[in-house]
Design a protein around this motif. Structure first.
Motif, short mmCIF file in Angstrom:
data_model
loop_
_atom_site.label_atom_id
_atom_site.label_comp_id
_atom_site.label_asym_id
_atom_site.label_seq_id
_atom_site.Cartn_x
_atom_site.Cartn_y
_atom_site.Cartn_z
N LYS A 118 6.95 4.69 2.90
CA LYS A 118 8.23 4.75 3.60
C LYS A 118 9.13 5.82 3.01
CE LYS A 118 7.90 -0.16 4.77
NZ LYS A 118 8.44 -1.51 4.53
N GLY A 123 3.51 -0.45 -1.84
CA GLY A 123 3.24 -1.28 -0.67
C GLY A 123 1.77 -1.58 -0.50
N THR A 124 1.43 -2.08 0.69
CA THR A 124 0.07 -2.50 0.96
C THR A 124 -0.61 -1.65 2.03
OG1 THR A 124 0.95 -4.12 2.51
CG2 THR A 124 0.54 -4.87 0.26
N LYS A 173 -2.82 -3.81 -2.92
CA LYS A 173 -1.52 -3.33 -3.35
C LYS A 173 -1.74 -1.95 -3.99
CE LYS A 173 -1.12 -7.08 -5.79
NZ LYS A 173 -0.64 -8.16 -6.68
N ASN A 193 4.12 -8.51 4.24
CA ASN A 193 5.25 -7.57 4.36
C ASN A 193 5.21 -6.44 3.36
OD1 ASN A 193 6.10 -8.65 1.90
ND2 ASN A 193 7.49 -10.11 2.88
N GLY A 194 4.25 -6.40 2.46
CA GLY A 194 4.13 -5.28 1.55
C GLY A 194 4.96 -5.40 0.31
N THR A 225 8.50 -5.45 -2.24
CA THR A 225 9.53 -4.49 -2.60
C THR A 225 8.95 -3.38 -3.45
OG1 THR A 225 11.22 -6.21 -2.56
CG2 THR A 225 11.75 -4.21 -3.78
N ILE A 226 9.28 -2.13 -3.15
CA ILE A 226 8.86 -1.01 -3.99
C ILE A 226 9.39 -1.25 -5.39
CG2 ILE A 226 9.09 1.46 -4.35
CD1 ILE A 226 9.29 1.78 -1.33
N ILE A 231 5.54 -9.59 -3.88
CA ILE A 231 4.54 -8.88 -3.08
C ILE A 231 3.76 -9.89 -2.26
CG2 ILE A 231 2.49 -7.44 -3.19
CD1 ILE A 231 3.59 -6.46 -5.93
#
Length: 789
Positions: free
Chosen positions: A197, A191-192, A91, A142-143, A145-146, A138
């Protein structure tokens, strides 16, 4: 050599072979370094954009990033009870300094990858983005939520240096970045992966230093004010002196646009020349922008039906030296359909509207459409008006004229209407509108005027909206889910989401709430889940979730049944073996299914088998959607599902609310498994005072895996340390307790006729207790009992 000596040599040989066996190379992923991140940074000479009105801004200018932190994601191997963990990813948390635009008054929304990170109103200060919940939602897949804290710095004249940037730069001697609006990410979780993004920021800015009373038109900006700021700004504009602007003229135009409700929202990123940007605004509002040859001041003339024909100046054969051109638009050149594309402020996406000149289409025999782009328009209402304006001007057979006049033509200014009479072409007092006025060289008094017949002085064209289509949209309006199921989440599902260690570390009074529902229509896409504590005023929305498959029993279900006869409601193509199910308050898992049956494992997780009627609903799903918020025991949590179709999302006020009272379900021990009374799963009666030998199997919520969740297992698991069992015998008619025993450490107990002392229908209850906490559900059997004589 003796037997045991041979065994010893064999063991030594095997040990040596194991030690000499090559080991598999560690393939655990490596954490990315700051240089691996694909962050677009500021380019030398790149201009910061300028915001007018209210707009969704993308691609902020990243001028610094760093302060990277990588946290390993651990995953257990060999199941939930394995003690070994391996690193499966990382992460990433990163600091960043983004420049958004020259000036921003406020922001209302932050998005990433089409999902809201924050909504509200902020004119400056710290913004908590994302929904961290308890673990940030997390996951390695799917990484997540920011999540984190962001400083919005609007760049005002009294702005001080950012303390976080001072910390990461290691010095107090940094700029305050006044004059530009910025975001500062305080080591935010992104994210991971190294791919960050794109962010979109919904922002508003109104330049109101001049004539502030008419600067804003709703969330939009008055185009006259946009032009005034563009001409006079010394920071990013043309740097005209305010004395070079015809102030009275600009104010009058601002008044007209304000009355018309003609506001605009635009972003000028300097990719177009300032002249082209001004021309775009001119096209939006249909105006002429020019320098008055008499005063030397910049003026605007709106093209409107704002004149009296009798007051217009006249050019005729006495002051027109030459008619260089006179022609009428042919029928093939006439446009009979106009499509206007605009930026829809309600969706943040491009919208469009189309109008047709029905009479012209009938006359031409085909549709001659033109597509016009007006990105500064933000509503369909205004787009319709502009489409009507353009259609009226383009569909008429208007004349175009080029005149070479004497000095009397000096009175004609760009955009100005005037009358023209010409005997040669049989024209009498035709209303023309000057498009372009050119003045001769020094010593040449001739004036060249390019003009077009004014649409307001010509016959009014007939136009209407597009004719009704015979096509029927396949998308239905969003509707309420026909059935829902709201629950407090069981321990096993939360352990699958976050891990046993993390869930066991939670306070014993907290829990999570979940909701699922069935499709209201075949074209329903998914649903937005909403949660709130009953005392709160507003719901919190989360990412869209899938619907559950849904069926109902066609015959009553007994405790011992594992094959349910069912009637499916809608499509069941997404049902798979191994999925979860809930019927009433019993959790099951799917072992097989057909078009009319479902085979299940009964009483899974912390539930027990129960009888069900034909009115029960069986929901089948992969995962139960839940809110990441921790709720406390005793909280009433209200939940709604908002189904979505291609038409839109169900209004939250139209959705039906479900509720659940939190009861610390995560902390409760599992009930006993495989209950039998004198070896019978469902006894009917016991006569003549027969002793009841009650047996069960141990269960353990922290040790049982997905494949051993069934209460009908023959295997003991655990039990959890400190678990005991209680038994109660009650009359069926009055619920009066006949006999009770507690603190049973084993898995059996005998109840005699003397203990019961009653003839009639009785109920036997068995449940588990750990540390004074009882299991969520109890095993229960009901039968007829005859005491000894």
């Amino acid at each position: 050599m003796g037997f045991w000596a041979i065994v010893g040599l064999f063991a030594l040989s095997m040990a040596a072979s194991y030690l000499l066996t090559p080991r598999t190379k560690n393939t655990a992923p490596k954490a990315a370094g700051i240089e691996d991140f694909n962050v677009t940074t500021a380019e030398l000479g790149r201009e910061f954009p300028v915001l007018f009105g209210y707009k969704k801004m993308s691609g902020p200018n990243v001028v610094w990033y760093g302060d990277l932190k990588a946290v390993a994601i651990k995953q257990k191997t060999g199941g939930l009870i394995s003690s070994k963990s391996v690193t499966v990813g990382y992460k990433y948390y990163i600091g960043m300094h983004m420049v958004l635009a020259h000036d921003i008054d406020l922001i209302t929304r932050i998005e990433s990858d089409g999902k809201d990170l924050w909504t509200g109103t902020c004119t400056g200060g710290l913004i908590p983005i994302g929904d961290a919940g308890v673990f940030g939602r997390i996951s390695f897949l799917n990484g997540g939520t920011i999540t984190g804290n962001v400083d919005f710095e609007p760049g005002g004249p009294d702005q001080t240096p950012n303390d976080y940037l001072q910390k990461v730069y290691g010095t107090d001697d940094i700029p305050a970045y006044r004059g530009v609006a910025c975001f500062v990410l305080r080591q935010v979780y992104v994210g991971t992966s190294e791919y960050i993004k794109m962010w979109q920021i919904w922002a508003k800015n109104i330049y109101d230093d001049w004539y502030s009373a008419k600067a804003a038109i709703g969330n939009d900006m008055n185009p006259a004010h946009i032009l005034y700021a563009t001409y006079t700004s010394t920071k990013w504009g043309a740097m005209f002196n305010t004395a070079d602007i015809d102030d009275a003229n600009f104010r009058a135009v601002a008044d007209t646009l304000y009355t018309e409700g003609f506001g605009m929202s635009l972003i000028w990123d300097h990719s177009a020349r300032i002249e082209d940007f001004v021309e775009s605004i001119r096209e939006h509002i249909d105006a002429a922008i020019y320098t008055d040859i008499h005063t030397g001041l910049v003026k605007i003339r709106l093209i409107r039906a704002d004149y009296d024909v009798d007051d217009l100046p006249l050019l005729d054969d006495d002051n027109v030296a030459t008619v260089e051109q006179y022609r009428r638009r042919t029928i093939e050149e006439q446009v009979n359909s106009v499509t206007v594309k605009f930026w829809d402020a309600t969706t943040g996406e491009t919208g469009s509207t189309t109008l047709h000149d029905i009479a012209s289409i009938a006359r031409q025999g085909y549709t001659n459409n033109v597509v016009l782009e007006y990105p500064g328009i933000t509503s369909k209402t205004l787009a319709d008006k502009v489409a009507a304006r353009e259609l009226a001007a383009r569909s008429a057979d208007l004349a175009t004229v080029t005149l070479l006049t004497t000095a009397e033509g000096m009175q004609i200014e760009p955009g100005m209407p005037f009358l023209w009479t010409c005997d040669q072409y049989g024209v009498t007092e035709m209303v023309l509108r000057a498009v372009r006025v050119s003045y001769g060289a020094f010593g040449d008094s001739s004036i060249r005027i390019e003009a077009v017949q004014d649409v307001f002085g010509a016959a009014t064209a007939v136009y209407d909206s597009a004719p009704a289509s015979l096509w029927t949209s396949p998308s239905s309006a969003p509707a309420v889910c026909p059935v829902h199921k709201a629950i407090e989440m069981p321990y096993h599902w939360m352990a699958l989401e976050y891990g046993d260690t993390a869930v066991q570390a939670l306070a014993s009074t907290v829990g999570f709430a979940g909701i699922t529902g069935a499709k209201p229509s075949s074209d329903a896409l998914d649903a937005i889940p909403c949660y709130k504590i009953s005392t709160a005023s507003d719901y919190t929305e989360y990412d869209a979730v899938d619907f559950s498959a849904w069926c109902q029993p066609t015959s009553a279900i007994a405790i011992s049944d594992t094959v349910f006869s069912v009637a499916w409601s809608g499509d069941y193509d997404n049902v798979e073996i191994g999925q979860w199910g809930i019927i009433d308050s019993e959790i099951v898992y799917v072992q097989g299914f057909t078009s009319s049956t479902v085979t299940v494992g009964r009483g899974c997780l912390d539930t027990v088998p129960a009888a069900h009627t034909t009115s029960a609903n069986l929901f089948i799903f992969d995962d139960m959607p839940f809110s990441p918020v921790q709720y406390t025991s005793g909280n009433t949590v209200n939940m709604k599902l908002l189904p979505r179709t291609g038409v839109g999302t169900l209004d939250i006020d139209d959705a039906s609310a479900q509720s659940v009272v939190m009861a610390s379900r995560l902390n409760k021990p599992y009930p006993p498994a495989r209950l039998r009374i004198n070896t019978l799963q469902e006894p009917v009666e016991f006569l003549l005072g027969e002793t009841l030998t009650i047996t069960w199997k141990h269960r353990d919520r922290t040790a049982q895996t997905y494949l051993t969740v069934n209460t009908e297992t023959n295997t003991d698991y655990g039990p959890e340390a400190g678990t005991t069992y209680s038994v109660s015998v009650k009359r069926s008619d009055t619920s009066a307790e006949l006999y009770a025993v507690s603190s049973i450490s084993g898995a059996t107990v005998d109840v005699t006729s003397a203990n019961i002392g009653y003839t009639g229908n009785i109920k036997v209850y068995v449940w588990s207790v750990r540390g004074g906490v009882a299991s969520l559900q109890q095993q229960m059997r009901e039968f007829y009992y005859v005491q000894a004589e």
